[in-house]
Design an enzyme around this catalytic site. Structure first.
Site, PDB file in Angstrom:
ATOM      1  N   HIS A  81       0.819  -1.208   0.000  1.00  0.00           N
ATOM      2  CA  HIS A  81       0.000   0.000   0.000  1.00  0.00           C
ATOM      3  C   HIS A  81       0.855   1.262   0.000  1.00  0.00           C
ATOM      4  O   HIS A  81       0.415   2.301  -0.503  1.00  0.00           O
ATOM      5  CB  HIS A  81      -0.943  -0.004   1.205  1.00  0.00           C
ATOM      6  N   ASP A  82       2.045   1.194   0.540  1.00  0.00           N
ATOM      7  CA  ASP A  82       2.951   2.339   0.482  1.00  0.00           C
ATOM      8  C   ASP A  82       3.469   2.537  -0.940  1.00  0.00           C
ATOM      9  O   ASP A  82       3.412   3.635  -1.494  1.00  0.00           O
ATOM     10  CB  ASP A  82       4.127   2.130   1.446  1.00  0.00           C
ATOM     11  N   VAL A 131       1.165   3.951  -3.822  1.00  0.00           N
ATOM     12  CA  VAL A 131       0.696   5.334  -3.686  1.00  0.00           C
ATOM     13  C   VAL A 131       1.895   6.258  -3.546  1.00  0.00           C
ATOM     14  O   VAL A 131       2.603   6.210  -2.547  1.00  0.00           O
ATOM     15  CB  VAL A 131      -0.229   5.477  -2.459  1.00  0.00           C
ATOM     16  N   GLY A 171       4.721   5.964  -4.751  1.00  0.00           N
ATOM     17  CA  GLY A 171       5.976   5.233  -4.682  1.00  0.00           C
ATOM     18  C   GLY A 171       6.309   4.819  -3.258  1.00  0.00           C
ATOM     19  O   GLY A 171       5.630   5.190  -2.298  1.00  0.00           O
ATOM     20  N   ASP A 190       7.686   5.485  -0.382  1.00  0.00           N
ATOM     21  CA  ASP A 190       8.247   6.671   0.274  1.00  0.00           C
ATOM     22  C   ASP A 190       7.814   6.832   1.728  1.00  0.00           C
ATOM     23  O   ASP A 190       8.025   7.880   2.329  1.00  0.00           O
ATOM     24  CB  ASP A 190       7.873   7.939  -0.506  1.00  0.00           C
ATOM     25  N   ASN A 234      -7.334   1.659   3.709  1.00  0.00           N
ATOM     26  CA  ASN A 234      -6.362   1.459   4.782  1.00  0.00           C
ATOM     27  C   ASN A 234      -6.961   1.474   6.185  1.00  0.00           C
ATOM     28  O   ASN A 234      -6.389   0.890   7.107  1.00  0.00           O
ATOM     29  CB  ASN A 234      -5.276   2.542   4.705  1.00  0.00           C
ATOM     30  N   PRO A 243      -5.802  -1.027  -6.014  1.00  0.00           N
ATOM     31  CA  PRO A 243      -6.875  -1.810  -6.637  1.00  0.00           C
ATOM     32  C   PRO A 243      -7.805  -2.401  -5.586  1.00  0.00           C
ATOM     33  O   PRO A 243      -7.337  -3.053  -4.643  1.00  0.00           O
ATOM     34  CB  PRO A 243      -6.118  -2.906  -7.402  1.00  0.00           C
ATOM     35  N   SER A 265      -3.878 -22.237   6.349  1.00  0.00           N
ATOM     36  CA  SER A 265      -2.585 -21.868   6.944  1.00  0.00           C
ATOM     37  C   SER A 265      -2.415 -20.354   6.873  1.00  0.00           C
ATOM     38  O   SER A 265      -1.617 -19.838   6.100  1.00  0.00           O
ATOM     39  CB  SER A 265      -1.437 -22.563   6.200  1.00  0.00           C
ATOM     40  N   ASP A 288       2.661 -20.052   1.946  1.00  0.00           N
ATOM     41  CA  ASP A 288       2.689 -21.267   1.137  1.00  0.00           C
ATOM     42  C   ASP A 288       1.776 -21.097  -0.077  1.00  0.00           C
ATOM     43  O   ASP A 288       1.306 -19.985  -0.358  1.00  0.00           O
ATOM     44  CB  ASP A 288       2.278 -22.482   1.975  1.00  0.00           C
TER      45      ASP A 288
END
Length: 335
Positions: free
Chosen positions: A73-74, A77, A79, A81, A102, A171, A257, A262
């Site tokens: 998520h960083d 948005v 880049g 940063d 978020n 997305p 799991s 996995d």
């Protein structure tokens, strides 16, 4: 007028080339991410982050998934940063962390805070919050039995964080395969890398609100998404009753799991047990379906590809060298 010999001229010219090469190498190095970036300036940094991730995982193994998601998520948005960490100052202009994608689902901020505080005590104003997120995501993959990988560092922290940017760039779980391909393509990632990174859903949990549209009132002709395996749908309905307004209702994204990196996620998608529309949609085209099937049968192969895709994702829109950016003292506040 100073007269120099041809030998002196050659020596002077050679020395100038050396100085120029050293300067250019310095500029190139400063403008690029590299493994071991803090080897001399803050050698303890990566070890501190790893320790804080381990401590958090012992208390709550779901935080590993939260930190992987935080990195994604960083980076998507503005880049990679660290802008996702910035607190809202003006309620009329909320920061990224308070955008619907978020809040309240993103977690792990306190892990970054603890790592940053310890690093600042050891090496003040040296290690960026953006790099700490990248290290923490790698350590989270590793602690959930994924494949470890080297993290190129040298990112600077951004000074802008807007909830509107998160809405525009992340997305949603209702995305179809074409929308996902375009969203990842906008960030320089291929469709194959999109399928690989979707495998991050092998760990963690989701709030019911992110997929309840598949259970109730799906469209005008059917109340339930017909691509959802009926028994799994019934399990989800039991966990997420229709009409519930409880924001704390969550389910694991990979029920078998949820704390292990996995390929059960891909096996679930093949069995029509993908939690989100954005999971199940991977079966709707021949290329993405083939990748899902292949990944479902090759744990080590997927883990290798996932590690490589995480490194590539971690270089989206980075601020390095003399680019606009800073080393935040407090990850929640712009200096």
């Amino acid at each position: 007028m100073v007269i120099i010999s041809s030998k002196q001229a050659v020596l002077y010219y050679s020395w100038s080339l050396v100085v120029l090469c050293l300067y250019m190498n310095h500029v190139r190095t400063e403008a690029e991410l590299r493994v071991g970036y803090y080897s001399f300036s803050c050698a303890l940094a990566e070890g501190i982050v790893k320790e804080e991730v381990r401590n958090a995982f012992i208390q709550n193994n779901g935080l590993a998934a939260g930190l992987v998601r935080m990195h994604f998520h960083d980076c998507f948005v503005r880049g990679c940063d660290g802008s996702v960490l910035i607190d809202t100052v003006n309620p009329s202009s909320p920061a990224e962390k308070d955008s619907p994608p978020n809040n309240p689902s993103l977690r792990g901020f306190e892990v970054i805070d603890r790592a940053k505080a310890r690093i600042e005590a050891a090496c003040a104003s040296t290690v960026s919050c953006a790099d700490i997120i990248a290290f923490a995501a790698r350590d989270s993959v590793e602690i959930t039995r994924g494949l470890g990988y080297e993290v190129p560092a040298g990112r600077k922290d951004g000074r802008v964080s807007l909830a509107s940017d998160a809405l525009a760039n992340l997305p949603p779980p209702t995305s179809n395969v074409n929308q996902l391909t375009q969203s990842f393509g906008n960030k320089g990632l291929t469709q194959e890398e999109m399928v690989i990174l979707s495998g991050a859903h092998t760990i963690g949990r989701s709030h019911c609100t992110s997929f309840s549209n598949r259970l109730y009132n799906f469209n005008s002709t059917t109340s339930q998404d017909p691509t959802l395996e009926p028994n799994y749908a019934n399990q989800l309905k039991a966990a997420c009753p229709q009409g519930s307004t409880n924001p704390n209702l969550v389910v694991p994204m990979d029920p078998l799991s949820p704390a292990t990196s996995d390929v059960n996620y891909y096996q679930g998608v093949v069995a029509n047990r993908g939690l989100f529309t954005s999971d199940q949609t991977l079966l709707t085209t021949q290329p993405t379906r083939a990748q899902v099937v292949q990944n479902s049968q090759d744990l080590f192969g997927w883990q290798k590809k996932f590690a490589a895709a995480m490194v590539k994702m971690g270089q989206i829109g980075v601020l390095t060298g003399n680019n606009t950016g800073e080393i935040r003292v407090n990850c929640r506040v712009i200096n």
